[in-house]
Design a protein around this motif. Sequence first.
Motif, PDB file in Angstrom:
ATOM      1  N   TYR A 127      -9.152  -7.571   5.698  1.00 19.89           N
ATOM      2  CA  TYR A 127      -8.361  -7.162   6.851  1.00 19.89           C
ATOM      3  C   TYR A 127      -8.461  -8.228   7.936  1.00 19.89           C
ATOM      4  O   TYR A 127      -9.545  -8.625   8.341  1.00 19.89           O
ATOM      5  N   PHE A 132      -2.886  -4.897  11.233  1.00 17.89           N
ATOM      6  CA  PHE A 132      -2.232  -4.437  10.000  1.00 17.89           C
ATOM      7  C   PHE A 132      -1.888  -5.571   9.033  1.00 17.89           C
ATOM      8  O   PHE A 132      -0.971  -5.442   8.232  1.00 17.89           O
ATOM      9  N   TYR A 169      -3.349  -8.341   6.009  1.00 12.88           N
ATOM     10  CA  TYR A 169      -4.399  -8.516   5.005  1.00 12.88           C
ATOM     11  C   TYR A 169      -4.178  -9.809   4.226  1.00 12.88           C
ATOM     12  O   TYR A 169      -3.049 -10.276   4.082  1.00 12.88           O
ATOM     13  N   ALA A 214       0.586  -4.226   6.174  1.00 13.44           N
ATOM     14  CA  ALA A 214       0.251  -2.881   5.703  1.00 13.44           C
ATOM     15  C   ALA A 214       1.485  -2.135   5.224  1.00 13.44           C
ATOM     16  O   ALA A 214       1.405  -1.327   4.296  1.00 13.44           O
ATOM     17  N   ASP A 215       2.634  -2.409   5.818  1.00 20.58           N
ATOM     18  CA  ASP A 215       3.864  -1.751   5.367  1.00 20.58           C
ATOM     19  C   ASP A 215       4.186  -2.094   3.917  1.00 20.58           C
ATOM     20  O   ASP A 215       4.767  -1.286   3.204  1.00 20.58           O
ATOM     21  N   LEU A 219       1.899  -2.584   1.634  1.00 19.28           N
ATOM     22  CA  LEU A 219       0.929  -1.822   0.843  1.00 19.28           C
ATOM     23  C   LEU A 219       1.220  -0.328   0.886  1.00 19.28           C
ATOM     24  O   LEU A 219       0.722   0.427   0.054  1.00 19.28           O
ATOM     25  N   ASN A 220       2.021   0.093   1.840  1.00 18.09           N
ATOM     26  CA  ASN A 220       2.445   1.482   1.956  1.00 18.09           C
ATOM     27  C   ASN A 220       3.564   1.702   0.938  1.00 18.09           C
ATOM     28  O   ASN A 220       4.731   1.769   1.270  1.00 18.09           O
ATOM     29  N   ASP A 230      -1.512   5.918  -0.640  1.00 20.27           N
ATOM     30  CA  ASP A 230      -0.989   4.728  -1.301  1.00 20.27           C
ATOM     31  C   ASP A 230      -1.955   4.302  -2.389  1.00 20.27           C
ATOM     32  O   ASP A 230      -3.173   4.332  -2.197  1.00 20.27           O
ATOM     33  N   ASP A 247      -4.479   5.205   3.031  1.00 18.84           N
ATOM     34  CA  ASP A 247      -3.304   5.266   3.897  1.00 18.84           C
ATOM     35  C   ASP A 247      -3.113   3.898   4.524  1.00 18.84           C
ATOM     36  O   ASP A 247      -3.913   3.476   5.346  1.00 18.84           O
ATOM     37  N   TYR A 248      -2.073   3.184   4.135  1.00 14.30           N
ATOM     38  CA  TYR A 248      -1.831   1.828   4.617  1.00 14.30           C
ATOM     39  C   TYR A 248      -0.595   1.749   5.514  1.00 14.30           C
ATOM     40  O   TYR A 248       0.040   0.716   5.609  1.00 14.30           O
ATOM     41  N   ARG A 249      -0.248   2.863   6.156  1.00 12.10           N
ATOM     42  CA  ARG A 249       0.859   2.831   7.113  1.00 12.10           C
ATOM     43  C   ARG A 249       0.433   2.072   8.356  1.00 12.10           C
ATOM     44  O   ARG A 249      -0.693   2.217   8.821  1.00 12.10           O
ATOM     45  N   SER A 250       1.351   1.292   8.913  1.00 20.96           N
ATOM     46  CA  SER A 250       1.013   0.570  10.159  1.00 20.96           C
ATOM     47  C   SER A 250       1.388   1.398  11.367  1.00 20.96           C
ATOM     48  O   SER A 250       2.031   2.389  11.299  1.00 20.96           O
TER      49      SER A 250
END
Length: 171
Positions: free
Chosen positions: A53, A57, A59, A128-129, A131-132, A140, A168-171
Amino acid sequence: MSILRTWRTRLFSAFAVLALSGGTLIATSSPAAAAEQHCNYNANFNACLTLTYKGFFWYDATVGLDVHMSQQYAQWLVDCPHVVRSTIWGDDGGSNRSRIRDLVLSPGWPGAGPDGYGVEMYTLNINADDLNEDGDDDRDEFYATIQYLDCMTGFWSPEYRTGEFVGDYRS
Protein backbone atom coordinates in the motif's frame (compact mmCIF):
# COMPACT_ATOMS: atom_id res chain seq x y z
CA MET A 1 11.72 36.25 42.86
CA SER A 2 14.34 35.83 40.23
CA ILE A 3 14.96 32.25 41.42
CA LEU A 4 11.24 31.45 41.13
CA ARG A 5 11.06 33.12 37.71
CA THR A 6 14.13 31.17 36.54
CA TRP A 7 12.60 27.91 37.78
CA ARG A 8 9.28 28.64 36.05
CA THR A 9 11.06 29.72 32.89
CA ARG A 10 13.13 26.52 32.82
CA LEU A 11 10.09 24.34 33.52
CA PHE A 12 8.03 26.11 30.86
CA SER A 13 10.93 25.87 28.38
CA ALA A 14 11.32 22.15 29.06
CA PHE A 15 7.60 21.56 28.44
CA ALA A 16 7.72 23.69 25.29
CA VAL A 17 10.72 21.79 23.91
CA LEU A 18 9.08 18.48 24.76
CA ALA A 19 5.82 19.51 23.11
CA LEU A 20 7.55 20.84 20.02
CA SER A 21 9.81 17.84 19.60
CA GLY A 22 6.88 15.47 20.08
CA GLY A 23 4.90 17.41 17.51
CA THR A 24 7.85 17.31 15.13
CA LEU A 25 8.16 13.58 15.54
CA ILE A 26 4.48 13.11 14.84
CA ALA A 27 4.52 15.46 11.87
CA THR A 28 7.61 13.97 10.24
CA SER A 29 7.13 10.31 10.93
CA SER A 30 5.34 8.37 8.22
CA PRO A 31 4.17 4.81 8.46
CA ALA A 32 6.18 2.23 6.59
CA ALA A 33 4.53 1.01 3.43
CA ALA A 34 2.14 -1.67 4.54
CA ALA A 35 2.62 -4.89 2.60
CA GLU A 36 0.37 -7.93 2.64
CA GLN A 37 1.25 -11.26 1.06
CA HIS A 38 -0.84 -14.29 0.12
CA CYS A 39 0.85 -17.50 -0.99
CA ASN A 40 -0.07 -20.85 -2.41
CA TYR A 41 2.39 -23.69 -2.14
CA ASN A 42 2.87 -27.43 -2.14
CA ALA A 43 5.87 -29.76 -2.45
CA ASN A 44 6.50 -28.61 -6.05
CA PHE A 45 6.13 -24.81 -5.98
CA ASN A 46 5.54 -21.65 -4.00
CA ALA A 47 3.65 -18.74 -5.60
CA CYS A 48 3.03 -15.46 -3.74
CA LEU A 49 1.26 -12.18 -4.49
CA THR A 50 2.37 -9.20 -2.43
CA LEU A 51 0.48 -5.90 -2.37
CA THR A 52 2.25 -2.86 -0.98
CA TYR A 53 0.00 0.00 0.00
CA LYS A 54 1.46 3.33 -1.12
CA GLY A 55 -1.26 5.58 0.29
CA PHE A 56 -4.33 7.31 -1.09
CA PHE A 57 -5.75 3.99 -2.42
CA TRP A 58 -2.69 3.12 -4.55
CA TYR A 59 -0.81 -0.19 -4.50
CA ASP A 60 2.21 -1.86 -6.07
CA ALA A 61 2.11 -5.61 -6.68
CA THR A 62 4.81 -8.26 -6.87
CA VAL A 63 4.37 -11.90 -7.84
CA GLY A 64 7.04 -14.45 -7.02
CA LEU A 65 7.31 -18.07 -8.08
CA ASP A 66 9.70 -20.79 -6.96
CA VAL A 67 9.47 -24.15 -8.72
CA HIS A 68 11.40 -27.09 -7.31
CA MET A 69 13.48 -28.79 -10.01
CA SER A 70 17.09 -29.66 -10.65
CA GLN A 71 19.46 -26.72 -10.77
CA GLN A 72 20.66 -27.84 -14.20
CA TYR A 73 17.16 -27.80 -15.70
CA ALA A 74 16.42 -24.46 -14.02
CA GLN A 75 19.61 -23.03 -15.51
CA TRP A 76 18.57 -24.26 -18.99
CA LEU A 77 15.28 -22.40 -18.56
CA VAL A 78 17.09 -19.23 -17.47
CA ASP A 79 19.49 -19.44 -20.42
CA CYS A 80 16.68 -19.78 -22.99
CA PRO A 81 15.02 -16.77 -24.55
CA HIS A 82 12.72 -16.19 -21.64
CA VAL A 83 8.97 -15.76 -21.93
CA VAL A 84 6.97 -15.38 -18.72
CA ARG A 85 3.45 -14.13 -18.18
CA SER A 86 1.67 -13.10 -15.02
CA THR A 87 -1.75 -11.58 -14.47
CA ILE A 88 -3.79 -10.41 -11.49
CA TRP A 89 -7.36 -11.75 -11.77
CA GLY A 90 -10.57 -10.79 -10.04
CA ASP A 91 -12.67 -13.84 -9.20
CA ASP A 92 -16.06 -14.42 -7.66
CA GLY A 93 -15.83 -18.17 -8.03
CA GLY A 94 -16.63 -20.47 -10.91
CA SER A 95 -14.96 -20.01 -14.26
CA ASN A 96 -15.79 -16.31 -14.63
CA ARG A 97 -12.64 -14.37 -13.83
CA SER A 98 -11.75 -10.85 -14.93
CA ARG A 99 -8.31 -9.52 -15.84
CA ILE A 100 -7.18 -6.74 -13.52
CA ARG A 101 -3.56 -6.15 -14.55
CA ASP A 102 -0.63 -7.85 -16.30
CA LEU A 103 2.80 -7.78 -14.67
CA VAL A 104 6.29 -7.40 -16.14
CA LEU A 105 9.51 -9.25 -15.39
CA SER A 106 11.51 -7.76 -12.53
CA PRO A 107 15.14 -6.85 -13.28
CA GLY A 108 17.57 -9.67 -12.54
CA TRP A 109 15.02 -12.43 -12.91
CA PRO A 110 14.56 -15.33 -13.61
CA GLY A 111 17.10 -17.24 -11.55
CA ALA A 112 18.34 -20.77 -10.98
CA GLY A 113 19.67 -22.25 -7.78
CA PRO A 114 20.01 -25.47 -5.81
CA ASP A 115 16.27 -25.44 -5.06
CA GLY A 116 15.22 -24.88 -8.68
CA TYR A 117 13.76 -22.08 -10.74
CA GLY A 118 12.64 -18.68 -9.48
CA VAL A 119 11.02 -15.67 -11.12
CA GLU A 120 9.61 -12.36 -9.92
CA MET A 121 7.27 -9.97 -11.73
CA TYR A 122 5.75 -6.64 -10.73
CA THR A 123 3.37 -3.83 -11.60
CA LEU A 124 3.12 -0.34 -10.17
CA ASN A 125 0.28 2.02 -9.34
CA ILE A 126 -2.82 -0.11 -9.12
CA ASN A 127 -5.75 1.92 -7.88
CA ALA A 128 -8.08 0.36 -5.33
CA ASP A 129 -10.92 0.82 -7.81
CA ASP A 130 -9.15 -1.67 -10.10
CA LEU A 131 -9.00 -4.19 -7.24
CA ASN A 132 -12.68 -3.56 -6.48
CA GLU A 133 -13.52 -6.25 -9.02
CA ASP A 134 -17.25 -6.44 -8.43
CA GLY A 135 -18.34 -2.84 -8.07
CA ASP A 136 -20.34 -1.91 -5.00
CA ASP A 137 -20.03 -5.28 -3.28
CA ASP A 138 -17.69 -4.99 -0.28
CA ARG A 139 -16.12 -8.42 -0.83
CA ASP A 140 -13.40 -8.40 -3.48
CA GLU A 141 -11.47 -11.54 -4.36
CA PHE A 142 -8.34 -11.53 -6.49
CA TYR A 143 -5.16 -13.55 -7.04
CA ALA A 144 -2.35 -13.77 -9.59
CA THR A 145 -1.23 -16.47 -11.97
CA ILE A 146 2.21 -16.98 -13.44
CA GLN A 147 3.49 -19.20 -16.24
CA TYR A 148 6.74 -19.59 -18.12
CA LEU A 149 7.46 -21.03 -21.53
CA ASP A 150 9.58 -24.15 -21.16
CA CYS A 151 11.89 -23.78 -24.15
CA MET A 152 13.15 -27.33 -23.62
CA THR A 153 9.72 -28.80 -24.37
CA GLY A 154 8.10 -25.91 -26.26
CA PHE A 155 5.10 -25.98 -23.89
CA TRP A 156 3.84 -23.53 -21.29
CA SER A 157 4.29 -24.52 -17.68
CA PRO A 158 1.22 -25.17 -15.58
CA GLU A 159 -0.57 -22.00 -14.50
CA TYR A 160 0.71 -21.40 -10.96
CA ARG A 161 -1.81 -19.56 -8.81
CA THR A 162 -0.96 -17.41 -5.79
CA GLY A 163 -2.97 -17.18 -2.62
CA GLU A 164 -6.13 -15.09 -2.78
CA PHE A 165 -6.76 -11.64 -1.37
CA VAL A 166 -10.25 -11.14 0.03
CA GLY A 167 -11.35 -7.76 1.32
CA ASP A 168 -12.99 -4.43 0.61
CA TYR A 169 -10.90 -2.45 -1.89
CA ARG A 170 -13.34 0.38 -2.62
CA SER A 171 -11.71 3.81 -2.62
